[in-house]
Structures are given as structure tokens and as C-alpha cells.
Design a protein around this motif. Structure first.
Motif, PDB file in Angstrom:
ATOM      1  N   ALA A  94      90.744   7.780  72.454  1.00  0.00           N
ATOM      2  CA  ALA A  94      91.327   8.697  71.474  1.00  0.00           C
ATOM      3  C   ALA A  94      92.312   7.923  70.602  1.00  0.00           C
ATOM      4  O   ALA A  94      93.250   7.320  71.100  1.00  0.00           O
ATOM      5  N   LEU A  95      92.092   7.950  69.310  1.00  0.00           N
ATOM      6  CA  LEU A  95      92.976   7.258  68.376  1.00  0.00           C
ATOM      7  C   LEU A  95      94.006   8.195  67.763  1.00  0.00           C
ATOM      8  O   LEU A  95      95.083   7.777  67.375  1.00  0.00           O
ATOM      9  N   TYR A  96      93.641   9.472  67.675  1.00  0.00           N
ATOM     10  CA  TYR A  96      94.552  10.458  67.091  1.00  0.00           C
ATOM     11  C   TYR A  96      94.101  11.845  67.520  1.00  0.00           C
ATOM     12  O   TYR A  96      92.909  12.126  67.619  1.00  0.00           O
ATOM     13  N   PHE A  97      95.054  12.725  67.746  1.00  0.00           N
ATOM     14  CA  PHE A  97      94.770  14.133  67.998  1.00  0.00           C
ATOM     15  C   PHE A  97      95.853  14.933  67.299  1.00  0.00           C
ATOM     16  O   PHE A  97      97.045  14.682  67.494  1.00  0.00           O
ATOM     17  N   GLY A  98      95.461  15.860  66.468  1.00  0.00           N
ATOM     18  CA  GLY A  98      96.420  16.709  65.779  1.00  0.00           C
ATOM     19  C   GLY A  98      95.883  18.125  65.688  1.00  0.00           C
ATOM     20  O   GLY A  98      94.676  18.347  65.751  1.00  0.00           O
ATOM     21  N   GLU A  99      96.778  19.078  65.564  1.00  0.00           N
ATOM     22  CA  GLU A  99      96.383  20.472  65.435  1.00  0.00           C
ATOM     23  C   GLU A  99      96.617  20.939  64.008  1.00  0.00           C
ATOM     24  O   GLU A  99      97.641  20.624  63.410  1.00  0.00           O
ATOM     25  N   GLY A 100      95.670  21.701  63.482  1.00  0.00           N
ATOM     26  CA  GLY A 100      95.776  22.239  62.140  1.00  0.00           C
ATOM     27  C   GLY A 100      96.649  23.474  62.100  1.00  0.00           C
ATOM     28  O   GLY A 100      97.142  23.960  63.113  1.00  0.00           O
TER      29      GLY A 100
END
Length: 108
Positions: A94-100
């Protein structure tokens, strides 16, 4: 860093529901397996015979050991009887995880 694993199941025509149901049925044992962090079972909206598992594991070796365990217990044979091709498995960092914004809205 956790390992994200995708496992794709390409079911024979009309068998996507059977594949999805069996995956959900065995979730309890899967979640209890060493290193399992999360499991999500998804079904393609445009091709209901394409089902996938999206899982996270503490380390890749945890999933490899889990798959070996499932194979020894007949997992692979049971699923292969319902599939048009062997499982397709990919391992990711996983390089990035974000929530909208929708995920950040308070529930009404």
C-alpha cells in the motif's frame, strides 16, 4: 507494512453467486488465520460471475501459508470446479490510502 492481496475468481456462467456464497461461508476461519487483518469480498457489477477477495495480511508469507492451508483442506479443488481458469492472485504494497468527502460526512 501490511500486504494487500487480491484474489480473482472467474466463475463458470451462472456460478458467481455460488463462488461468492462459499467465500462468505468460510470467512470465519479465514479471519482467524494467523496474520489476517481484513477481508472484503466483492462482485463485479457488470459481470456477476467475476468475484474477488481483497484482503490485507500482516506479511505476504501469512497469505501464502493461509493459501497452502486452504489447498490442503480441499479449498482449491472446490473452487476450481466452479471456475473457468485458475485463481488470479496479486500482492501489493500500500502506497497511499485516503478517504473521500463522502466517508468523512457524519451519518444522518
Amino acid at each position: 507494512m501490511s500486504t494487500l492481496v487480491t484474489t480473482q475468481f472467474f466463475a463458470k456462467p451462472g456460478r458467481g453467486g455460488d463462488v461468492a456464497d462459499l467465500l462468505v461461508k468460510i470467512l470465519g476461519e479465514s479471519l482467524d488465520h494467523d496474520g489476517c487483518e481484513t477481508i472484503r469480498i466483492v462482485r463485479d457489477q457488470d459481470d456477476p460471475d467475476h468475484v474477488a477477495g481483497i484482503t490485507t495480511w500482516t506479511e505476504r508469507r501469512n497469505y501464502v501459508e493461509y493459501l497452502d492451508w486452504r489447498t490442503q483442506r480441499g479449498f482449491t479443488d472446490t473452487f476450481e470446479a466452479m471456475l473457468t481458469q485458475p485463481l488470479v492472485i496479486h500482492y501489493y504494497d500500500a502506497l497511499y490510502f485516503g478517504e473521500g468527502i463522502a466517508a468523512r460526512q457524519p451519518a444522518s
